[in-house]
Write a protein that holds these residues in place. Structure first.
Motif, PDB file in Angstrom:
ATOM      1  N   VAL A   1       0.814  -1.223   0.000  1.00 46.13           N
ATOM      2  CA  VAL A   1       0.000   0.000   0.000  1.00 46.13           C
ATOM      3  C   VAL A   1       0.846   1.270   0.000  1.00 46.13           C
ATOM      4  CG1 VAL A   1      -2.066  -1.074   0.998  1.00 46.13           C
ATOM      5  CG2 VAL A   1      -0.370   0.010   2.523  1.00 46.13           C
ATOM      6  N   ARG A   2       2.100   1.164   0.396  1.00 45.08           N
ATOM      7  CA  ARG A   2       2.975   2.339   0.398  1.00 45.08           C
ATOM      8  C   ARG A   2       3.670   2.563  -0.946  1.00 45.08           C
ATOM      9  NH1 ARG A   2       5.495   1.540   6.503  1.00 45.08           N
ATOM     10  NH2 ARG A   2       3.595   2.212   7.598  1.00 45.08           N
ATOM     11  N   ASP A   3       3.511   1.640  -1.863  1.00 42.51           N
ATOM     12  CA  ASP A   3       4.081   1.787  -3.198  1.00 42.51           C
ATOM     13  C   ASP A   3       3.049   2.482  -4.082  1.00 42.51           C
ATOM     14  OD1 ASP A   3       5.022   1.561  -5.806  1.00 42.51           O
ATOM     15  OD2 ASP A   3       5.603  -0.552  -5.593  1.00 42.51           O
ATOM     16  N   PRO A   4       3.282   3.730  -4.481  1.00 49.06           N
ATOM     17  CA  PRO A   4       2.298   4.470  -5.282  1.00 49.06           C
ATOM     18  C   PRO A   4       1.897   3.755  -6.572  1.00 49.06           C
ATOM     19  CG  PRO A   4       4.057   5.937  -4.550  1.00 49.06           C
ATOM     20  CD  PRO A   4       4.475   4.534  -4.193  1.00 49.06           C
ATOM     21  N   ALA A   5       2.755   2.888  -7.085  1.00 45.82           N
ATOM     22  CA  ALA A   5       2.428   2.157  -8.312  1.00 45.82           C
ATOM     23  C   ALA A   5       1.215   1.248  -8.133  1.00 45.82           C
ATOM     24  CB  ALA A   5       3.638   1.334  -8.770  1.00 45.82           C
ATOM     25  N   ASN A   6       0.861   0.922  -6.875  1.00 45.56           N
ATOM     26  CA  ASN A   6      -0.280   0.047  -6.613  1.00 45.56           C
ATOM     27  C   ASN A   6      -1.587   0.810  -6.428  1.00 45.56           C
ATOM     28  OD1 ASN A   6       1.193  -2.378  -6.808  1.00 45.56           O
ATOM     29  ND2 ASN A   6       2.044  -2.003  -4.780  1.00 45.56           N
ATOM     30  N   GLY A   7      -1.533   2.148  -6.559  1.00 47.14           N
ATOM     31  CA  GLY A   7      -2.761   2.931  -6.578  1.00 47.14           C
ATOM     32  C   GLY A   7      -3.256   3.436  -5.237  1.00 47.14           C
ATOM     33  N   TYR A   8      -2.373   3.550  -4.256  1.00 45.09           N
ATOM     34  CA  TYR A   8      -2.774   4.034  -2.939  1.00 45.09           C
ATOM     35  C   TYR A   8      -1.929   5.220  -2.508  1.00 45.09           C
ATOM     36  CZ  TYR A   8      -5.363  -0.307  -2.528  1.00 45.09           C
ATOM     37  OH  TYR A   8      -6.243  -1.330  -2.753  1.00 45.09           O
ATOM     38  N   VAL A   9      -2.536   6.086  -1.737  1.00 41.61           N
ATOM     39  CA  VAL A   9      -1.832   7.101  -0.972  1.00 41.61           C
ATOM     40  C   VAL A   9      -1.996   6.648   0.467  1.00 41.61           C
ATOM     41  CG1 VAL A   9      -1.777   9.519  -0.293  1.00 41.61           C
ATOM     42  CG2 VAL A   9      -2.391   8.891  -2.646  1.00 41.61           C
ATOM     43  N   SER A  10      -0.885   6.440   1.172  1.00 37.98           N
ATOM     44  CA  SER A  10      -0.959   5.735   2.443  1.00 37.98           C
ATOM     45  C   SER A  10      -0.126   6.430   3.509  1.00 37.98           C
ATOM     46  CB  SER A  10      -0.448   4.301   2.235  1.00 37.98           C
ATOM     47  OG  SER A  10      -0.792   3.476   3.300  1.00 37.98           O
ATOM     48  N   VAL A  11      -0.636   6.367   4.747  1.00 42.11           N
ATOM     49  CA  VAL A  11       0.066   6.976   5.866  1.00 42.11           C
ATOM     50  C   VAL A  11      -0.196   6.158   7.132  1.00 42.11           C
ATOM     51  CG1 VAL A  11      -1.836   8.548   6.437  1.00 42.11           C
ATOM     52  CG2 VAL A  11       0.490   9.147   7.097  1.00 42.11           C
ATOM     53  N   ALA A  12       0.832   6.034   7.942  1.00 40.91           N
ATOM     54  CA  ALA A  12       0.666   5.392   9.253  1.00 40.91           C
ATOM     55  C   ALA A  12       0.021   6.396  10.194  1.00 40.91           C
ATOM     56  CB  ALA A  12       2.015   4.949   9.798  1.00 40.91           C
ATOM     57  N   PHE A  13      -0.878   5.914  11.030  1.00 44.18           N
ATOM     58  CA  PHE A  13      -1.557   6.786  11.984  1.00 44.18           C
ATOM     59  C   PHE A  13      -1.222   6.296  13.390  1.00 44.18           C
ATOM     60  CE2 PHE A  13      -4.944   8.881  14.260  1.00 44.18           C
ATOM     61  CZ  PHE A  13      -5.024  10.101  13.604  1.00 44.18           C
ATOM     62  N   PRO A  14      -0.747   7.198  14.254  1.00 41.69           N
ATOM     63  CA  PRO A  14      -0.222   6.780  15.564  1.00 41.69           C
ATOM     64  C   PRO A  14      -1.284   6.594  16.643  1.00 41.69           C
ATOM     65  CG  PRO A  14       0.110   9.129  15.269  1.00 41.69           C
ATOM     66  CD  PRO A  14      -0.522   8.615  14.002  1.00 41.69           C
ATOM     67  N   VAL A  15      -1.974   5.480  16.591  1.00 44.82           N
ATOM     68  CA  VAL A  15      -2.836   5.069  17.699  1.00 44.82           C
ATOM     69  C   VAL A  15      -2.130   3.922  18.399  1.00 44.82           C
ATOM     70  CG1 VAL A  15      -5.013   5.858  16.687  1.00 44.82           C
ATOM     71  CG2 VAL A  15      -4.205   3.551  16.213  1.00 44.82           C
ATOM     72  N   GLU A  16      -2.623   3.507  19.562  1.00 46.47           N
ATOM     73  CA  GLU A  16      -1.920   2.508  20.373  1.00 46.47           C
ATOM     74  C   GLU A  16      -1.525   1.271  19.595  1.00 46.47           C
ATOM     75  OE1 GLU A  16      -5.060   3.530  21.561  1.00 46.47           O
ATOM     76  OE2 GLU A  16      -4.412   4.937  23.087  1.00 46.47           O
ATOM     77  N   ASP A  17      -2.406   0.798  18.745  1.00 48.17           N
ATOM     78  CA  ASP A  17      -2.138  -0.442  18.039  1.00 48.17           C
ATOM     79  C   ASP A  17      -1.578  -0.217  16.646  1.00 48.17           C
ATOM     80  OD1 ASP A  17      -4.610   0.709  17.660  1.00 48.17           O
ATOM     81  OD2 ASP A  17      -5.749  -1.130  17.897  1.00 48.17           O
ATOM     82  N   GLY A  18      -1.359   1.007  16.250  1.00 52.88           N
ATOM     83  CA  GLY A  18      -0.801   1.324  14.944  1.00 52.88           C
ATOM     84  C   GLY A  18      -1.752   1.010  13.821  1.00 52.88           C
ATOM     85  N   MET A  19      -2.128   2.021  13.067  1.00 53.46           N
ATOM     86  CA  MET A  19      -3.026   1.828  11.930  1.00 53.46           C
ATOM     87  C   MET A  19      -2.417   2.464  10.692  1.00 53.46           C
ATOM     88  SD  MET A  19      -6.812   2.664  13.387  1.00 53.46           S
ATOM     89  CE  MET A  19      -7.852   1.282  13.747  1.00 53.46           C
ATOM     90  N   GLU A  20      -2.665   1.853   9.554  1.00 49.75           N
ATOM     91  CA  GLU A  20      -2.288   2.413   8.270  1.00 49.75           C
ATOM     92  C   GLU A  20      -3.577   2.810   7.574  1.00 49.75           C
ATOM     93  OE1 GLU A  20       0.836   3.130   5.282  1.00 49.75           O
ATOM     94  OE2 GLU A  20       0.909   2.637   7.408  1.00 49.75           O
ATOM     95  N   ILE A  21      -3.645   4.050   7.131  1.00 53.07           N
ATOM     96  CA  ILE A  21      -4.817   4.551   6.413  1.00 53.07           C
ATOM     97  C   ILE A  21      -4.383   4.767   4.970  1.00 53.07           C
ATOM     98  CG2 ILE A  21      -6.584   6.332   6.242  1.00 53.07           C
ATOM     99  CD1 ILE A  21      -6.093   6.894   9.228  1.00 53.07           C
ATOM    100  N   SER A  22      -5.036   4.075   4.069  1.00 52.47           N
ATOM    101  CA  SER A  22      -4.688   4.133   2.653  1.00 52.47           C
ATOM    102  C   SER A  22      -5.914   4.557   1.861  1.00 52.47           C
ATOM    103  CB  SER A  22      -4.216   2.764   2.173  1.00 52.47           C
ATOM    104  OG  SER A  22      -3.179   2.270   2.994  1.00 52.47           O
ATOM    105  N   CYS A  23      -5.714   5.500   0.956  1.00 57.69           N
ATOM    106  CA  CYS A  23      -6.784   5.961   0.080  1.00 57.69           C
ATOM    107  C   CYS A  23      -6.552   5.385  -1.309  1.00 57.69           C
ATOM    108  CB  CYS A  23      -6.772   7.490   0.032  1.00 57.69           C
ATOM    109  SG  CYS A  23      -7.974   8.182  -1.115  1.00 57.69           S
ATOM    110  N   ARG A  24      -7.582   4.799  -1.875  1.00 65.55           N
ATOM    111  CA  ARG A  24      -7.510   4.247  -3.233  1.00 65.55           C
ATOM    112  C   ARG A  24      -7.568   5.430  -4.190  1.00 65.55           C
ATOM    113  NH1 ARG A  24      -5.447   0.107  -5.986  1.00 65.55           N
ATOM    114  NH2 ARG A  24      -6.816  -0.672  -7.593  1.00 65.55           N
ATOM    115  N   ALA A  25      -6.441   5.761  -4.785  1.00 62.94           N
ATOM    116  CA  ALA A  25      -6.350   6.950  -5.646  1.00 62.94           C
ATOM    117  C   ALA A  25      -6.877   6.661  -7.047  1.00 62.94           C
ATOM    118  CB  ALA A  25      -4.898   7.410  -5.714  1.00 62.94           C
TER     119      ALA A  25
END
Length: 163
Positions: free
Chosen positions: A139-163
């Motif tokens: 999901v962090r590789d833009p070639a796969n069609g996502y804009v992605s960011v880690a979000f700092p909550v206790e359990d760690g979340m990655e939020i990815s937008c399908r571009a």
């Protein structure tokens, strides 16, 4: 491992703001994260949550929790293997929560991709686990069609937008 309270609040806010008609949850377990997703869908006034869970005992517990909260009508829990139970789910899917077996997060996402709405959000929980490395690389590789960011909550979340 249930979702953290701050992770649940984040999910609630994402569903409220994005107003997705279809929300998919991989790994319902006892329904803690489902409660946040369902509350947001109910407060939006439309939409539906489709959860998946392998354990029949957990399915029953999640349904009980949702019914007790008055949210059972906006959630369908599909018992069994998510790669099979989600195969016939129609799109477009506006938000996906990946919180099941970490080794299956990427395969489940890949199965859902053809049905993701443009701009759909994909949220992965517990990204600090080593078994999430392949998912994060994807999901962090833009070639796969996502804009992605880690979000700092206790359990760690990655939020990815399908571009």
């Amino acid at each position: 491992m249930p979702i953290s309270a701050s992770g649940g609040e984040l999910l609630y806010g994402l569903v409220r703001s994005g107003r997705p008609e279809t929300v998919v949850e991989f790994g319902t377990s006892f329904g803690i994260s489902t409660l946040y997703l369902a509350a947001a869908v109910a407060d939006n006034g439309y939409g539906h949550v489709y959860g998946t869970e392998m354990s029949s005992g957990k399915v029953a517990a999640a349904r009980k929790n949702l019914d007790e909260a008055g949210l059972g009508a906006v959630v369908t829990i599909l018992p069994g293997d998510a790669r099979r139970t989600l195969a016939d789910l129609a799109g477009p899917i506006g938000l996906v929560l990946l919180d099941g077996w970490k080794e299956l997060c990427l395969p489940v996402l890949r199965d859902l991709e053809p049905r993701l709405a443009s701009g759909a959000l994909v949220v992965a929980d517990d990204i600090d686990q080593d078994s999430m490395a392949g998912y994060l690389e994807y999901v962090r590789d833009p070639a796969n069609g996502y804009v992605s960011v880690a979000f700092p909550v206790e359990d760690g979340m990655e939020i990815s937008c399908r571009a």
